[in-house]
Scaffold this motif. Structure first.
Motif, PDB file in Angstrom:
ATOM      1  N   SER A  13       0.815  -1.187   0.000  1.00  0.00           N
ATOM      2  CA  SER A  13       0.000   0.000   0.000  1.00  0.00           C
ATOM      3  C   SER A  13       0.851   1.240   0.000  1.00  0.00           C
ATOM      4  O   SER A  13       2.024   1.164  -0.172  1.00  0.00           O
ATOM      5  CB  SER A  13      -0.850  -0.049   1.239  1.00  0.00           C
ATOM      6  OG  SER A  13      -1.820   0.918   1.218  1.00  0.00           O
ATOM      7  N   SER A  31      -0.088   7.793   3.416  1.00  0.00           N
ATOM      8  CA  SER A  31      -1.362   8.490   3.435  1.00  0.00           C
ATOM      9  C   SER A  31      -1.213   9.891   3.985  1.00  0.00           C
ATOM     10  O   SER A  31      -0.572  10.086   4.997  1.00  0.00           O
ATOM     11  CB  SER A  31      -2.353   7.705   4.295  1.00  0.00           C
ATOM     12  OG  SER A  31      -3.547   8.418   4.441  1.00  0.00           O
ATOM     13  N   THR A  58      -6.283  11.959   1.701  1.00  0.00           N
ATOM     14  CA  THR A  58      -7.548  12.013   2.419  1.00  0.00           C
ATOM     15  C   THR A  58      -7.854  13.464   2.754  1.00  0.00           C
ATOM     16  O   THR A  58      -7.028  14.157   3.345  1.00  0.00           O
ATOM     17  CB  THR A  58      -7.494  11.197   3.729  1.00  0.00           C
ATOM     18  OG1 THR A  58      -7.159   9.847   3.433  1.00  0.00           O
ATOM     19  CG2 THR A  58      -8.839  11.229   4.442  1.00  0.00           C
ATOM     20  N   PHE A 118     -11.248  10.159  -0.446  1.00  0.00           N
ATOM     21  CA  PHE A 118     -10.063   9.312  -0.511  1.00  0.00           C
ATOM     22  C   PHE A 118      -9.629   9.201  -1.977  1.00  0.00           C
ATOM     23  O   PHE A 118     -10.418   8.799  -2.831  1.00  0.00           O
ATOM     24  CB  PHE A 118     -10.358   7.909   0.033  1.00  0.00           C
ATOM     25  CG  PHE A 118     -10.831   7.895   1.457  1.00  0.00           C
ATOM     26  CD1 PHE A 118      -9.930   7.879   2.513  1.00  0.00           C
ATOM     27  CD2 PHE A 118     -12.190   7.891   1.742  1.00  0.00           C
ATOM     28  CE1 PHE A 118     -10.375   7.863   3.828  1.00  0.00           C
ATOM     29  CE2 PHE A 118     -12.654   7.880   3.047  1.00  0.00           C
ATOM     30  CZ  PHE A 118     -11.740   7.870   4.101  1.00  0.00           C
ATOM     31  N   PRO A 133      -4.506  -0.491   5.692  1.00  0.00           N
ATOM     32  CA  PRO A 133      -4.007   0.318   4.607  1.00  0.00           C
ATOM     33  C   PRO A 133      -2.591   0.591   4.886  1.00  0.00           C
ATOM     34  O   PRO A 133      -2.264   0.939   5.998  1.00  0.00           O
ATOM     35  CB  PRO A 133      -4.800   1.596   4.702  1.00  0.00           C
ATOM     36  CG  PRO A 133      -5.406   1.554   6.043  1.00  0.00           C
ATOM     37  CD  PRO A 133      -5.343   0.174   6.564  1.00  0.00           C
ATOM     38  N   GLN A 176      -0.881   2.936   4.529  1.00  0.00           N
ATOM     39  CA  GLN A 176      -0.567   4.342   4.507  1.00  0.00           C
ATOM     40  C   GLN A 176       0.046   4.762   5.806  1.00  0.00           C
ATOM     41  O   GLN A 176       0.459   5.884   5.957  1.00  0.00           O
ATOM     42  CB  GLN A 176      -1.845   5.134   4.297  1.00  0.00           C
ATOM     43  CG  GLN A 176      -2.623   4.586   3.167  1.00  0.00           C
ATOM     44  CD  GLN A 176      -3.990   5.166   3.142  1.00  0.00           C
ATOM     45  OE1 GLN A 176      -4.372   5.916   3.993  1.00  0.00           O
ATOM     46  NE2 GLN A 176      -4.745   4.834   2.166  1.00  0.00           N
ATOM     47  N   LYS A 219      -3.521  -1.749   3.623  1.00  0.00           N
ATOM     48  CA  LYS A 219      -4.948  -1.649   3.556  1.00  0.00           C
ATOM     49  C   LYS A 219      -5.503  -2.638   2.589  1.00  0.00           C
ATOM     50  O   LYS A 219      -4.938  -2.897   1.591  1.00  0.00           O
ATOM     51  CB  LYS A 219      -5.371  -0.304   3.049  1.00  0.00           C
ATOM     52  CG  LYS A 219      -4.407   0.715   3.346  1.00  0.00           C
ATOM     53  CD  LYS A 219      -4.809   1.952   2.650  1.00  0.00           C
ATOM     54  CE  LYS A 219      -3.886   3.041   2.834  1.00  0.00           C
ATOM     55  NZ  LYS A 219      -4.253   4.242   2.252  1.00  0.00           N
ATOM     56  N   LYS A 273      -7.411  -2.642  -0.055  1.00  0.00           N
ATOM     57  CA  LYS A 273      -8.082  -1.814  -1.040  1.00  0.00           C
ATOM     58  C   LYS A 273      -8.864  -2.673  -1.972  1.00  0.00           C
ATOM     59  O   LYS A 273      -8.475  -3.731  -2.312  1.00  0.00           O
ATOM     60  CB  LYS A 273      -7.075  -1.028  -1.845  1.00  0.00           C
ATOM     61  CG  LYS A 273      -6.320  -0.063  -0.994  1.00  0.00           C
ATOM     62  CD  LYS A 273      -5.528   0.834  -1.848  1.00  0.00           C
ATOM     63  CE  LYS A 273      -4.838   1.892  -1.100  1.00  0.00           C
ATOM     64  NZ  LYS A 273      -4.170   2.844  -1.878  1.00  0.00           N
ATOM     65  N   THR A 324      -9.700   1.551   7.361  1.00  0.00           N
ATOM     66  CA  THR A 324      -9.509   2.046   6.012  1.00  0.00           C
ATOM     67  C   THR A 324     -10.777   1.780   5.222  1.00  0.00           C
ATOM     68  O   THR A 324     -10.938   0.743   4.589  1.00  0.00           O
ATOM     69  CB  THR A 324      -8.337   1.327   5.338  1.00  0.00           C
ATOM     70  OG1 THR A 324      -7.216   1.364   6.191  1.00  0.00           O
ATOM     71  CG2 THR A 324      -7.982   2.025   4.040  1.00  0.00           C
ATOM     72  N   TYR A 335      -6.240  -1.515   9.099  1.00  0.00           N
ATOM     73  CA  TYR A 335      -4.828  -1.559   8.746  1.00  0.00           C
ATOM     74  C   TYR A 335      -3.988  -1.702  10.002  1.00  0.00           C
ATOM     75  O   TYR A 335      -4.147  -0.940  10.949  1.00  0.00           O
ATOM     76  CB  TYR A 335      -4.457  -0.282   8.010  1.00  0.00           C
ATOM     77  CG  TYR A 335      -2.971  -0.094   7.892  1.00  0.00           C
ATOM     78  CD1 TYR A 335      -2.200  -1.012   7.206  1.00  0.00           C
ATOM     79  CD2 TYR A 335      -2.342   1.006   8.477  1.00  0.00           C
ATOM     80  CE1 TYR A 335      -0.830  -0.846   7.108  1.00  0.00           C
ATOM     81  CE2 TYR A 335      -0.971   1.171   8.365  1.00  0.00           C
ATOM     82  CZ  TYR A 335      -0.217   0.243   7.695  1.00  0.00           C
ATOM     83  OH  TYR A 335       1.138   0.408   7.605  1.00  0.00           O
TER      84      TYR A 335
END
Length: 420
Positions: free
Chosen positions: A27, A30, A57, A70, A225, A227, A235, A237, A350, A357
């Motif tokens: 990942s 973030s 974010t 996001f 995540p 991040q 994460k 995703k 997440t 995460y």
């Protein structure tokens, strides 16, 4: 917060182009920012996120209702300035008698052309709606179109996650409650609404709503995540179409609405936490262990501030038989057992990947032992390609949480093998 650099695209374990781990996954870093008053985010912000494959974010507020955007930086095709301000209000008489509900909300977007990227929007209501799902609509000059039905997440308050596409028309949310009624004569259903995918034709021509690269999806394996500073667990995703329209690319690729690639033959498919009811009357057992042995061979790379927390033998929790209840996930037992044993564990939700995460365990975080380090999990010898919150446990499962210093290669996560 930091996250792993981009993993090989073939790496399915976690989830974002700026990779994090969710098992055999990855990942990205973030950045969370408050949305400015005018809602405008400069082009340079998206250019930077694209370059570094970061997750962006942006948090805003409309009256008492909060919302969060996001953006998967790695998926941005053409950076541009964006006005992300959203006006959220009662739908009033906009839907007339076509859609009747105790809660009908209108989302008015100030941006009409959202950049091409994997994007989602989370709406946090200040109260508890008391229903399990909402329907999403778009109003045109000719009709009211039902785009999709989405689960409503309920805790102390209610929230909903909406995958977005590039077409920004006003959207309407209606609670599916006891008073709900939809007039078939006035509402046009999307051709794909039965599949759970957003239904607009325009969306079907647009890029996937919130997905991530295969590497990113792999990051989702660890259930978090990537991040955060906690890394490889990444994460989860997943590609989800946008409420304002579905995405054909997601269907063509075979990925689900949380951007997860199909699981290998014979392996368990992800199960969404909101779809599972826990039953404490049915108890089972699994085996759980946590180790960071790979660091022992990389002590020269370990953050000096973390050397004092490093177990001499690299074992944080020896394999042990632990109880779990029907409907619980890998994340559930990790949370409970680390608390029980007073082992530090940090995580965060997440929404984009519908999983938690794992940032750190025993005060060891992603990047603490090099830029390719972080937490991953495996079950019965396999590193899943989705987040730990989405892995439903079965009696007798063997769950291992392992710290990797080399994007999974040093703990036996073979990207190619994970795809077979």
């Amino acid at each position: 917060m930091r996250t792993l650099k981009k993993m090989l695209e073939a790496f399915l374990a976690v989830s974002t182009a700026a990779v994090l781990f969710f098992g055999c996954s990855v990942s990205s870093v973030s950045n969370t920012s408050a949305l400015p008053g005018d809602g405008i985010i400069k082009e340079s912000v998206f250019e930077s996120a694209k370059k570094d494959a970061r997750i962006l974010t942006f948090q805003g507020k409309s009256g008492e209702i909060s919302y969060s955007w996001f953006f998967d930086g790695a998926s941005i095709s053409s950076p541009a300035a964006q006005n992300l301000k959203v006006d959220i209000s009662d739908a009033g008489s906009d839907l007339g008698s076509a859609v009747v509900s105790s809660n009908r909300v209108k989302l008015h977007f100030h941006e009409q052309n959202l950049i091409q990227a994997k994007t989602s929007l989370k709406i946090d209501f200040p109260t508890l709606w008391g229903v399990q799902k909402v329907r999403i609509y778009r109003k045109t000059a000719d009709a009211i179109q039902m785009l999709r039905e989405s689960p409503l997440n309920n805790d102390k308050t209610s929230s909903v996650l909406l995958p977005m596409d590039s077409t920004m028309d006003d959207l309407y949310l209606a609670a599916v409650d006891s008073s709900f009624h939809e007039d078939a004569a006035q509402v046009v259903s999307s051709p794909s609404d039965k599949t759970g995918d957003p239904a607009s034709a325009a969306a079907n021509q647009s890029p996937e709503g919130t997905g991530s690269s295969e590497a990113e999806q792999k990051a989702a394996v660890s259930g978090a995540p990537a991040q955060n500073k906690g890394g490889a667990s990444g994460k989860a995703k997943s590609k989800t179409g946008s409420p304002s329209g579905g995405n054909a690319s997601s269907k063509a690729s075979g990925k689900d609405r949380y951007l997860t690639d199909p699981t290998p033959p014979g392996k368990p498919k992800p199960v969404e936490p909101q779809d599972v009811k826990k039953n404490t009357k049915k108890a089972y057992y699994c085996t759980l262990s946590i180790d960071c042995k790979t660091i022992l061979n990389n002590m020269d790379r370990l953050n000096k501030e973390k050397q004092s927390v490093m177990p001499p033998d690299g074992i944080i929790m020896k394999p042990r038989r632990v109880l779990f209840y029907e409907g619980e996930s890998v994340f559930d037992i990790l949370l409970r057992e680390t608390k029980k044993e007073s082992i530090q564990m940090e995580y965060r939700a997440t929404p984009m990947y519908n999983s938690n995460y794992i940032e750190g365990i025993h005060n060891l975080y992603e990047f603490d032992c090099g830029e390719l380090s972080g937490w991953m999990y495996k079950v019965n010898g396999w590193y899943p390609n989705y987040g730990c919150s989405r892995y439903l446990l079965k009696d007798g499962d063997v769950v291992d949480w392992r710290f990797t210093c080399d994007l999974g290669r040093d703990v036996g996560c073979d990207w190619d093998v994970s795809k077979k």
